[in-house]
Design a protein around this motif. Sequence first.
Motif: not given
Length: 295
Positions: A269-279, A282-285
Amino acid sequence: MFKLLSFANAPAIVRANQKDSYFESRLHNQLLDVVKAIKGSHFVHKYPEELRTLATALYLCLTTLVGSKTLGEEYVDLVYVSRDGRKIPKFASRFGFVVAYVLFPYAVRQLLQKLKSQQSRLAQLVSGVSYMNVMDLLNLHLALFYFTGKYYQFAKRLFGLRYAFGYRVDKNQQGARGNYELLGLLIIFQTVFKNVANLRKLWGATETVQDSGDLIYRFRDQTSDVIDLADPKVLPYLPEASRTCMLCLSPMKDPSCGECGHVFCWKCVLDWVKERQECPLCRAKMRESQLLPLR
């Protein structure tokens, strides 16, 4: 010819490396897009360290290894010279630098990670102490660079790759130091104080007992251990259906969640939010500062 070139100073070398870091990051992101299109997101999140290492290797192989300038070196107009500044480094020196700079840190990280994941407390202790020692040595080397302006990376010192200005400079520009000595002093003080604190923590967190002639290390503080949900005894309040990370599709390690409540591996999830700041679900911030580890 090269004896007429002046050695580069610390401010110019730092600016070149900042530019190189930026372009390496751009190349890494483009590589992720290509691999994701071919292998899918699961592969990208499963091998983030390997892909980052590959991006760095590609950047250096396309520039330094073939004898060309990196984009950062081109920006500041720096060239590689030998230790005495009179020769161009040979291919063997450039190749050794690329291998040492790219592959050696990756191999060390993998080895320390394997030691840390073992059940043996002694192996975990060796892993933690070795990691601290490596980081401290690199920090002290960086402090030495800030004092002398020579060899920003340890691998360049090892293979004798120094920077020189690619043009004639006046004495004032060559002697500019940019107050980097203060940064060097701060790094030394930080390293000393950190090691004193770590030694006190290690002294209070470990004890030795004699059992059948063997030395056993017992840790009172278990917070540094990896939480692996492959073991059903770890965090038993999580149901079986919720123990798989939806990003890597494996049992979660160090489960973490955002404000929306969806749980993933910490690294995934850390690698994910570095690219996209969303879940991812559910795509929540979701931001790095909002991630909560589950204990």
